[in-house]
Design an enzyme around this catalytic site. Sequence first.
Site, PDB file in Angstrom:
ATOM      1  N   ASN A  12       0.957  -0.984   0.006  1.00  0.00           N
ATOM      2  CA  ASN A  12       0.000   0.012  -0.049  1.00  0.00           C
ATOM      3  C   ASN A  12       1.101   1.322   0.147  1.00  0.00           C
ATOM      4  O   ASN A  12       1.412   1.678   0.904  1.00  0.00           O
ATOM      5  CB  ASN A  12      -1.042   0.083   1.260  1.00  0.00           C
ATOM      6  CG  ASN A  12      -1.636   1.186   1.511  1.00  0.00           C
ATOM      7  OD1 ASN A  12      -1.755   2.022   0.548  1.00  0.00           O
ATOM      8  ND2 ASN A  12      -2.364   1.483   2.548  1.00  0.00           N
ATOM      9  N   LYS A  14      -0.045   4.297  -0.207  1.00  0.00           N
ATOM     10  CA  LYS A  14      -0.719   5.624   0.380  1.00  0.00           C
ATOM     11  C   LYS A  14      -0.462   6.784  -0.634  1.00  0.00           C
ATOM     12  O   LYS A  14      -0.487   6.477  -1.698  1.00  0.00           O
ATOM     13  CB  LYS A  14       0.050   5.656   1.841  1.00  0.00           C
ATOM     14  CG  LYS A  14       0.018   4.423   2.473  1.00  0.00           C
ATOM     15  CD  LYS A  14       0.123   4.812   4.104  1.00  0.00           C
ATOM     16  CE  LYS A  14       0.520   3.541   4.744  1.00  0.00           C
ATOM     17  NZ  LYS A  14       0.312   3.535   6.059  1.00  0.00           N
ATOM     18  N   HIS A  99      -9.257   1.022   5.056  1.00  0.00           N
ATOM     19  CA  HIS A  99      -7.973   1.207   5.728  1.00  0.00           C
ATOM     20  C   HIS A  99      -8.249   2.140   6.903  1.00  0.00           C
ATOM     21  O   HIS A  99      -9.208   3.292   6.738  1.00  0.00           O
ATOM     22  CB  HIS A  99      -7.024   1.808   4.618  1.00  0.00           C
ATOM     23  CG  HIS A  99      -5.657   1.907   5.330  1.00  0.00           C
ATOM     24  ND1 HIS A  99      -5.077   2.642   6.195  1.00  0.00           N
ATOM     25  CD2 HIS A  99      -4.716   1.121   5.067  1.00  0.00           C
ATOM     26  CE1 HIS A  99      -3.957   2.276   6.682  1.00  0.00           C
ATOM     27  NE2 HIS A  99      -3.571   1.283   5.865  1.00  0.00           N
ATOM     28  N   GLU A 101      -6.738   4.527   7.922  1.00  0.00           N
ATOM     29  CA  GLU A 101      -6.539   5.932   7.506  1.00  0.00           C
ATOM     30  C   GLU A 101      -7.737   6.561   6.870  1.00  0.00           C
ATOM     31  O   GLU A 101      -7.996   7.837   6.986  1.00  0.00           O
ATOM     32  CB  GLU A 101      -5.300   6.132   6.789  1.00  0.00           C
ATOM     33  CG  GLU A 101      -4.069   6.054   7.491  1.00  0.00           C
ATOM     34  CD  GLU A 101      -2.731   5.402   6.843  1.00  0.00           C
ATOM     35  OE1 GLU A 101      -2.822   5.333   5.673  1.00  0.00           O
ATOM     36  OE2 GLU A 101      -1.773   4.854   7.692  1.00  0.00           O
ATOM     37  N   GLU A 169      -5.015  -5.132  10.684  1.00  0.00           N
ATOM     38  CA  GLU A 169      -4.162  -4.303  10.875  1.00  0.00           C
ATOM     39  C   GLU A 169      -4.493  -3.501  12.234  1.00  0.00           C
ATOM     40  O   GLU A 169      -5.207  -2.571  12.318  1.00  0.00           O
ATOM     41  CB  GLU A 169      -4.070  -3.222   9.764  1.00  0.00           C
ATOM     42  CG  GLU A 169      -3.800  -3.731   8.359  1.00  0.00           C
ATOM     43  CD  GLU A 169      -3.389  -2.698   7.442  1.00  0.00           C
ATOM     44  OE1 GLU A 169      -2.039  -2.903   7.108  1.00  0.00           O
ATOM     45  OE2 GLU A 169      -3.907  -1.643   7.203  1.00  0.00           O
ATOM     46  N   GLY A 175       2.503   2.003  10.707  1.00  0.00           N
ATOM     47  CA  GLY A 175       3.476   3.147  10.408  1.00  0.00           C
ATOM     48  C   GLY A 175       4.333   3.523  11.867  1.00  0.00           C
ATOM     49  O   GLY A 175       4.988   4.540  11.806  1.00  0.00           O
ATOM     50  N   SER A 214       3.506  -2.600  10.104  1.00  0.00           N
ATOM     51  CA  SER A 214       5.055  -2.272  10.550  1.00  0.00           C
ATOM     52  C   SER A 214       5.649  -3.743  10.012  1.00  0.00           C
ATOM     53  O   SER A 214       6.647  -4.044  10.725  1.00  0.00           O
ATOM     54  CB  SER A 214       5.508  -1.913  11.861  1.00  0.00           C
ATOM     55  OG  SER A 214       5.003  -0.689  12.190  1.00  0.00           O
TER      56      SER A 214
HETATM   57  C1  PEP Z   1      -0.753   0.050   6.120  1.00  0.00           C
HETATM   58  O1  PEP Z   1      -0.671   1.240   5.726  1.00  0.00           O
HETATM   59  O2  PEP Z   1      -1.543  -0.696   5.643  1.00  0.00           O
HETATM   60  C2  PEP Z   1       0.652  -0.516   6.786  1.00  0.00           C
HETATM   61  C3  PEP Z   1       0.528  -1.613   7.142  1.00  0.00           C
HETATM   62  O3  PEP Z   1       1.549   0.536   6.824  1.00  0.00           O
HETATM   63  P1  PEP Z   1       3.197  -0.001   7.672  1.00  0.00           P
HETATM   64  O4  PEP Z   1       3.562  -1.079   6.993  1.00  0.00           O
HETATM   65  O5  PEP Z   1       3.990   1.212   7.060  1.00  0.00           O
HETATM   66  O6  PEP Z   1       2.790   0.118   8.945  1.00  0.00           O
END
Ligand code: PEP
Length: 254
Positions: A12, A14, A99, A101, A169, A175, A214
Amino acid sequence: MTPDIKPLVAGNWKMNGQREQLDQLALIARGASNPISEKVDIVVCPPTTLLYVATTFSEDTPLGVGAQDCHAQAGGAHTGDISAEMIKDCMAQYCIVGHSERRTDHGESDSDVYQKTLACWRAGLTAIICIGETEAEYDAGQAEAVLARQLQHSIPDGANERNTIIAYEPVWAIGTGKTPSPEDVGNIHQFLRDAVVERFQGPGERMRILYGGSVKPANAAEMMKVSNVDGALVGGASLKADDFLAICAVYSGM
Ligand code: PEP
């Protein structure tokens, strides 16, 4: 991992990536080819501005391409939005919905995610449906209750292993560099598996449940070994082809 389920690793991007980032995409498309593609499905979800060009890069390779969001309607007066049909028209195959976000920044509710998932299916896209608890919910021991609610209300009846991928998630792991322990991930993924099997029976047994939050080359192996973790949704580490392909290689077992 789950025996008999081919893992999938999705990146992703973003709101990252301009045309100069396409060299990374080209590297990923090349790296996603045989023999790794026999063992793991690989998907990149670039920003909408790069979606069409990404599918032209991935044409004739096993790399899948997805969008990061869609509108529930097929078209109309919705300035700035894109429909699942438009994503399909760009020759993409996947779309992330729900997601955290989007849920936080745009106030998306479970019922919005439900409608967007239906839109994905209507257009012939596989929905990657994200669910996850916040840190406060985790600390309060409410993770399973939150996930049960999100599963129930974000995923329509009719979900199966072809039209739906679930991405767990934990919001506090996205992040941040923090991750739940493999044991915690195992417990949550078992909980999710039981819930989707109860609701969808056979298709629930075959549906992919990704872990996201992460994921890096350094921790991919420990997550990959956890049962019912059928791949990864990767944010930051998907922007660099080397890192992303290293994670894909872990999931391929090669
Ligand atoms: C995400 O935004 O779906 C995500 C898992 O981000 P990150 O791997 O940067 O934590």
